[in-house]
Structures are given as structure tokens and as C-alpha cells.
Design a protein around this motif. Structure first.
Motif, PDB file in Angstrom:
ATOM      1  N   PHE A   1      -7.436 -11.281  -4.918  1.00 18.69           N
ATOM      2  CA  PHE A   1      -6.941  -9.990  -5.415  1.00 18.69           C
ATOM      3  C   PHE A   1      -5.489  -9.742  -5.001  1.00 18.69           C
ATOM      4  CE2 PHE A   1      -9.868  -6.913  -7.480  1.00 18.69           C
ATOM      5  CZ  PHE A   1     -10.887  -7.795  -7.757  1.00 18.69           C
ATOM      6  N   LYS A   2      -5.060 -10.454  -3.964  1.00 20.26           N
ATOM      7  CA  LYS A   2      -3.678 -10.257  -3.521  1.00 20.26           C
ATOM      8  C   LYS A   2      -2.732 -11.268  -4.162  1.00 20.26           C
ATOM      9  CE  LYS A   2      -4.611  -7.965   0.833  1.00 20.26           C
ATOM     10  NZ  LYS A   2      -4.778  -8.096   2.282  1.00 20.26           N
TER      11      LYS A   2
ATOM     12  N   LEU B   1      -5.034  -1.925 -10.102  1.00 17.03           N
ATOM     13  CA  LEU B   1      -4.421  -2.614  -8.965  1.00 17.03           C
ATOM     14  C   LEU B   1      -3.123  -1.956  -8.490  1.00 17.03           C
ATOM     15  CD1 LEU B   1      -5.028  -6.347  -9.977  1.00 17.03           C
ATOM     16  CD2 LEU B   1      -6.282  -4.987  -8.313  1.00 17.03           C
TER      17      LEU B   1
ATOM     18  N   VAL C   1     -10.744 -11.131  -1.485  1.00 13.61           N
ATOM     19  CA  VAL C   1      -9.612 -10.262  -1.132  1.00 13.61           C
ATOM     20  C   VAL C   1      -8.304 -11.029  -1.310  1.00 13.61           C
ATOM     21  CG1 VAL C   1      -8.486  -8.999   0.758  1.00 13.61           C
ATOM     22  CG2 VAL C   1     -10.955  -8.796   0.424  1.00 13.61           C
TER      23      VAL C   1
ATOM     24  N   ILE D   1     -11.838  -1.662  -3.852  1.00 11.53           N
ATOM     25  CA  ILE D   1     -12.139  -2.034  -5.251  1.00 11.53           C
ATOM     26  C   ILE D   1     -13.265  -3.058  -5.272  1.00 11.53           C
ATOM     27  CG2 ILE D   1     -11.227  -3.134  -7.342  1.00 11.53           C
ATOM     28  CD1 ILE D   1      -8.441  -2.085  -6.529  1.00 11.53           C
TER      29      ILE D   1
ATOM     30  N   ASP E   1       0.829  -1.219   0.000  1.00  4.76           N
ATOM     31  CA  ASP E   1       0.000   0.000   0.000  1.00  4.76           C
ATOM     32  C   ASP E   1       0.860   1.265   0.000  1.00  4.76           C
ATOM     33  OD1 ASP E   1      -2.316  -1.413  -0.090  1.00  4.76           O
ATOM     34  OD2 ASP E   1      -2.683  -1.356   2.076  1.00  4.76           O
TER      35      ASP E   1
ATOM     36  N   LYS F   1      -7.207   0.540  -1.543  1.00  2.00           N
ATOM     37  CA  LYS F   1      -7.223  -0.784  -0.920  1.00  2.00           C
ATOM     38  C   LYS F   1      -8.016  -1.763  -1.784  1.00  2.00           C
ATOM     39  CE  LYS F   1      -6.328   0.140   3.905  1.00  2.00           C
ATOM     40  NZ  LYS F   1      -4.934  -0.269   3.736  1.00  2.00           N
ATOM     41  N   ARG F   2      -7.550  -3.002  -1.810  1.00  6.80           N
ATOM     42  CA  ARG F   2      -8.242  -4.052  -2.570  1.00  6.80           C
ATOM     43  C   ARG F   2      -9.698  -4.165  -2.116  1.00  6.80           C
ATOM     44  NH1 ARG F   2      -4.005  -3.573  -5.347  1.00  6.80           N
ATOM     45  NH2 ARG F   2      -2.702  -5.355  -5.878  1.00  6.80           N
ATOM     46  N   SER F   3      -9.905  -4.035  -0.804  1.00  7.05           N
ATOM     47  CA  SER F   3     -11.273  -4.155  -0.273  1.00  7.05           C
ATOM     48  C   SER F   3     -12.168  -3.052  -0.842  1.00  7.05           C
ATOM     49  CB  SER F   3     -11.265  -4.119   1.248  1.00  7.05           C
ATOM     50  OG  SER F   3     -10.574  -2.975   1.682  1.00  7.05           O
TER      51      SER F   3
END
Lengths: 238, 418
Positions: free
Chosen positions: B403-404, B234, B400, B243, A72, B239-241
């Protein structure tokens, strides 16, 4: 300070090893080029640095932040332009830039960012047309505008002039040089040896997942007694 | 090889992929299962119904009625005293029976006296699905046979009687006992019809929302990959959450909007089907309160969340817009299974294996909620909401995680080297 620090980076896709323990550093403030033939692992390396892919082993740091553990934080410093990137077809060029800018800034600052993106893209009135109607050159300029308008500390550009005609490619190179003057570090990959020679302060030659040579274009040309980087490239990968 | 066969081969290779074949097989299995259920209905209709008889009348016509019932039904309780109704109901209920028929004292005299003879029927209703009321239909047919046999007797014996009574000598007084509620004057068929009209809307709307919103989510992932925008997205500082949530919420909003439009159309359609039925179930204590509607809403919400999260998982496998379209088929199948099962049977009257299957499918719960709440079955509804919420949380965690990983971009995960 090091903008990018890659140490013993290994990447496997299943049983296939794409990166075989590569190491290189990118100093802050210049343009570093990754060159090599197809399937050398350049894009995989750039995707890892851009926090898109996991690492099999080794470490990658961007401005001291680990790309896996502090993804991040890394994303706040970088801007990535994939080789075959696109934009949302139902948005206009301007709306697309506004969409991206909203992730970085609010209000007036976001507006200024969009204006900067529009200036870099230099699409005139066509910026208000839907992306779906853009030619390949216009799309690439919009995406370069998107990547550099945020004034990232590190811009990772995968084949930034891929598919562009001479005039458009020249424009994009100028934009990249301008960005460096404003403090952005550029890490790019390219098949175009002329472009690499023209832009890069240092380069790393990749072949079959390994870095086989590294240095400034001038150093490499001298080392291989070559007239240009194309000859160096051919000699190294032979 | 001719140009045509070359083209056909190429098209077949593109169209017949695992992604298209597996959902087709799933749909075939569902229809095969449906065939099993409808076959079960025929089997049920062929069986003699289990009943209890209380014959308080000692006249000849009640004898005819009793003979018909004893001949065509499995009588598990026989008595001559009206005081035994409760005992009869318990006995018939224990044996999974369907009704207790009471032929009151004066039944024969009433008919001979030019009035219809009343048969009091206590229905034991176990579920409100189509298949649950098959046995009641068989008993209804037996009452028709009684009517016919008594008519025949009256005409053969040349009894001086009003022709209208001779042709229709009997009438039913019905009381239905369903999930502890006693509803006088209502037959199971009427109750099933009314419950279907009240609670059929939710399953259909739920299926529409899931298919519509699910398709949007999966297509959105396919479009991101096809338009090559996913990689850029990405690498943004988001944050992925966020998206994932953004995609789910936007799809849910569009899905709900479409559901409202469907609801108007479907509501009008259901109204046209039930306009002849004048029974108000609220008069029998079968109405939903505000807290019940809140529970139905909550059930719909968590199910939508679970469904769309599931679609996100599938969307991660979409290579492009075209492949995304085929990935919605498993979701459609999962939404159709509970809709069809609940149409035929109530949750409580299903075999254990089907109960487990129905409970495990998240989409079942809002489909069953309304009917369950009408009969105060809060355990099923609240249990369902908790289960679906946990399912949704687990699915979001899976999304999630995906996505990671590399799976989203390269279609496979990293294998650890030994």
C-alpha cells in the motif's frame, strides 16, 4: 509561504523516466496550472504531490512537509481529485460525502462539511440517489464537492472539467474560484488552454517529463508574441 | 478473417491469461495428487496386514482360524498365552502392524457347544483418516474368511449344531488403542466415522469462510480500482493500516455470517449421515473442554486473519472486478489441499514432506485442531496458532508495504537505477 516546493524531481517507471528532474514552486493562495501534451508527466507529478507515488530522486514538499517522509501530515492539508475518479456506486451522493467527511471531522462539524459539499455539488434532490444513476457531469460535480468541502489548504485537481459540457464546466470553474477566495490554494492540470488562461495566476508548461516554460499567462503570451495560450503551447512543444 | 473468428480470438485472448491458467494448473496438480493418494489406498488394501496372534485354544477350529491368519497376514508375533497381550501389542506396534488377535481357550468347545466362538481383537489405530483404516478393513475380511472356513468345516463334518451358529460361528470382541487411549467395544471404523462427523464440520466451514470472505476482499480491491475510488481513498488522512484492517474486518464479518448460515445447513446434513451411529465418544474420554473450544476459536480467528491478509496481497494485483474473480482460485486451492489431505490421513501418519506442506498452509490448522485436541495433541494446535499468527503478521506487513509502494496504482514497483 510556499504551498508546493518541487525540486529536481525524477520519477522512473522501471527503465522509463517519466519526470526528468523538474522543479517548480506554487505560492499559497492562488491557482497554479500544469499544462502539457499527453504523457508529458503532469498526472505523475500531481500523484507524487498527493502522496500516491514514490519518488526516484529529488524532493517534494507541501507546506514544508516532505511528501514521502511526512505523507500522513501532507494528507491532512490536501485534497486530490484524479482525472477519471469515481465514487462508490452503491452509496447515494450524500452518503458518499458523509463517508469522506467522517475522515476529517466528527458530529456537527462533519454535518456542516457535508452540507458544504452538497452545496458545491448542487445536485438538488438527486444527491439522495445512488451514485450509480448519475451522469458524468453530476458525478464530476459530486467529486468536486467532495474535494473542496473539506476546505483543504491545497486542492490538487487533475483535469477538473474533463468531459463536462460548457455549462457544467463553467459551474466547476466558478466553484474553484470561490474556493480560492476562501483560502484554498489550487494546483490543477488541464488540456483546456482557455480554462488555464482564465483561472491560473501562474502556469508551468510540461513536455516529455520536463518543465519547458513557466510564468504567468500574460508573461508567456508576451514572450512568444501569441494571442492566446494555445499558440504559446504549440510554439513551446514544437 | 471472419467476424466470428475475430470475436473468438479476442475472447480467448481476454479469457486465457496467466491469472486464469496458473490456478487451473494448480487445481490439476491437486487432483493428480489426489489420484496418487487414492492409488495408495488400493496398494494398501492389496498388502497382507501385519498382525500378532495369541492362540490359547488347542481345538481344531482355532487351528483353522490360525491357518487362515498365517496364510493371509504377515504374523509378527505368535504365542499361546493370553498373558502376552501387552508384549504382542508392543511387537506389532513396532512393526507398524494393525491388530493383535486373541483366540481364547475354549474357542472350539464353545462353537461345538452351540455358542459363537469369540475372537478378541486389539486394534492398533494410527490415524483417523479414510486411508488410515484401510488395513483394519483387510483384517476384518480375514475374520470373515475364518468364519466361512469354520462354517465349511462344521457342515462338511456334519456336526450336529444350531444352523445359526453353523453359519456364523465366530464373533468379535473389539478394543481399539488410539493415541494412548484404550476404547473397549469400539472398532477403528466406528471411531473414524464418529471423529469424521465431529470434526468434518470445521474444515468445510473454514473452507467456505476463506473462499467467501477472501472473494469479498479481493473483489473489494478490484472494485476500488474499477470504480476509480482507490486514488481518492489513498490521499485521505487515514492510515494505510486502517484501510487494510477495515477491509479485512468487514470481509471477516460477512464471511462469518455466511459461515453461520452454512453451519446450520451442513450440521443438519451431517446429522442425517450419522443418525444411525449411537456411540458417544465422550464416554471414552473423547470430548472437548471449554479451553479446547477456545483454542479452536483462536485457531479459526488467526487463520481468517492470515487468509484475508493473503487475499489483500492478491487483491493488490487485481486490475478490476473481473480479474479479482480469478485471483480467488489460488486461495480456493490452498483451502482445498488441507481439507482433502486431512480427509484421507491424520497429520501424524503423513510422510514428512506432506506434514511440512500441511503445516505450512495456514488453513490446515483449524481443520486439524478439533481432532488433535480430542487426543490432547496441544503441541500441534498451539504450535499451529503461533505459526499462523506469525504468518498473518508477516502478510499484513507485506500488504502495508504494498500500500505504500506504487504497485497498487501502477502495477509495478520502482527499480533502482545503478
Amino acid at each position: 509561504m510556499l504551498a508546493v516546493e518541487v525540486k529536481d524531481l525524477v520519477k522512473d517507471y522501471g527503465s522509463f523516466r517519466v519526470l526528468k528532474g523538474i522543479s517548480f514552486n506554487v505560492d499559497e493562495g492562488g491557482i497554479f496550472g500544469l499544462i502539457g501534451p499527453n504523457a508529458a508527466g503532469k498526472t505523475t507529478a500531481l500523484r507524487i504531490i498527493s502522496t500516491l507515488l514514490q519518488i526516484t530522486s529529488g524532493t517534494v514538499k507541501v507546506f514544508g512537509h516532505d511528501v514521502i517522509k511526512e505523507a500522513d501530515l501532507v494528507r491532512q492539508h490536501i485534497s486530490y481529485l484524479p482525472e477519471d475518479a469515481g465514487a462508490y456506486k452503491n452509496l447515494t451522493g450524500k452518503r458518499y460525502l458523509e463517508f469522506i467527511a467522517a475522515f476529517f471531522k466528527d458530529g456537527d462539524k462533519a454535518e456542516r462539511m457535508v452540507e458544504r459539499g452538497m452545496k458545491i455539488a448542487d445536485l438538488g434532490e438527486r444527491i439522495n440517489d445512488k451514485v450509480d444513476t448519475y451522469s458524468k457531469g453530476m458525478m464530476r460535480r459530486l467529486l468536486v464537492g467532495r474535494a473542496l468541502m473539506v476546505q483543504p489548504r491545497l486542492a490538487v485537481l487533475d483535469e477538473p472539467t474533463s468531459g463536462l459540457d460548457v455549462v457544467n464546466a463553467q459551474e466547476v470553474r466558478k466553484i474553484i474560484q470561490e474556493a480560492v477566495k476562501e483560502g484554498t490554494t489550487i494546483l490543477l492540470s488541464s488540456h483546456n488552454m482557455f480554462e488555464v488562461d482564465f483561472l491560473c495566476r501562474r502556469i508551468a508548461l510540461m513536455n516529455e517529463g520536463e518543465i519547458v516554460e513557466e510564468g504567468s499567462p500574460r508573461e508567456l503570451k508576451e514572450k512568444y508574441s501569441a494571442a492566446n495560450l494555445e499558440e504559446v503551447f504549440a510554439e513551446v512543444v514544437r | 478473417m471472419s467476424d466470428l473468428s475475430n470475436m473468438v480470438k479476442k475472447e480467448l485472448r481476454e479469457l486465457l491469461t496467466r491469472q486464469t491458467i496458473i490456478p487451473m494448473l494448480v487445481m490439476a496438480l491437486i487432483f493428480a495428487g489426489m489420484g496418487g493418494v487414492t492409488g495408495g489406498i488400493t496398494e494398501e488394501a492389496m498388502k497382507n496386514p501385519i498382525i500378532g496372534i495369541i492362540n490359547e485354544d488347542d481345538g481344531p477350529l482355532s487351528g483353522i482360524a490360525s491357518a487362515v491368519l498365517n496364510g493371509w497376514a504377515e504374523v509378527v508375533y505368535n504365542s499361546t498365552s493370553g498373558a502376552d497381550v501387552q508384549a504382542a501389542l508392543e511387537q506389532v506396534n513396532e512393526r507398524d502392524g494393525v491388530a493383535v488377535l486373541v483366540i481364547p481357550e475354549g474357542f472350539s468347545d464353545s462353537i461345538y457347544g452351540n455358542s459363537t466362538g469369540k475372537i478378541q481383537v486389539y486394534w492398533i489405530m494410527r490415524g483417523s483418516g479414510i486411508m488410515d483404516s484401510v488395513s483394519t478393513g483387510v483384517v476384518d475380511s480375514l475374520i470373515q474368511v475364518i468364519n466361512h472356513e469354520i462354517s465349511k468345516e462344521l457342515i462338511e463334518k456334519d456336526v450336529s449344531i444350531n444352523p445359526e451358529v453353523a453359519l456364523n460361528p465366530t464373533a468379535k470382541n473389539e478394543t481399539t488403542i488410539f493415541k494412548g487411549k484404550e476404547m473397549q467395544g469400539l472398532s477403528p471404523v466406528v471411531i473414524t466415522g464418529m471423529l469424521s462427523s465431529q470434526s468434518a464440520t470445521v474444515p468445510v466451514i473454514m473452507m467456505m469462510i476463506i473462499i467467501t470472505a477472501g472473494s469479498i476482499v479481493i473483489s473489494s480491491m478490484g472494485m476500488e480500482k474499477e470504480n476509480k475510488t482507490l486514488e481518492t481513498l489513498l490521499t485521505l488522512p487515514v492510515k494505510r493500516s486502517a484501510i487494510i484492517s477495515g477491509k479485512i474486518i468487514a470481509s471477516a464479518v460477512v464471511g462469518l455470517l455466511m459461515a453461520v448460515i452454512y453451519m446450520f445447513g451442513f450440521g443438519y446434513y451431517m446429522q442425517s449421515l450419522t443418525s444411525g451411529l449411537e456411540v458417544n465418544l465422550a464416554d471414552f474420554g473423547l470430548a472437548l473442554g471449554i479451553q479446547d473450544y477456545a483454542l479452536v476459536g483462536l485457531s479459526v480467528f488467526v487463520t481468517l486473519l492470515a487468509g484475508l491478509s493473503l487475499c489483500m496481497v492478491l487483491g493488490a494485483f487485481a486490475k478490476d472486478y473481473k480479474s479479482a474473480q480469478t485471483l480467488i482460485l489460488p486461495i480456493t486451492a490452498l483451502a482445498m489441499i488441507p481439507m482433502l489431505i486431512t480427509m484421507f490421513k491424520d497429520f501424524n501418519t503423513l510422510p514428512m514432506a506432506l506434514q511440512c506442506l500441511l503445516f505450512a498452509i495456514p488453513f490446515s490448522h483449524p481443520m486439524m485442531a478439533m481432532r488433535a485436541l480430542l487426543f490432547d495433541d496441544y503441541l500441534l494446535v498451539i504450535g499451529g496458532i503461533i505459526y499462523v499468527a506469525l504468518f498473518a503478521a508477516a502478510t499484513v506487513a507485506v500488504v502495508v508495504h504494498i500500500f505504500k509502494t506504487d504497485r497498487l496504482l501502477v502495477g509495478r514497483t520502482r527499480k533502482k537505477r545503478k
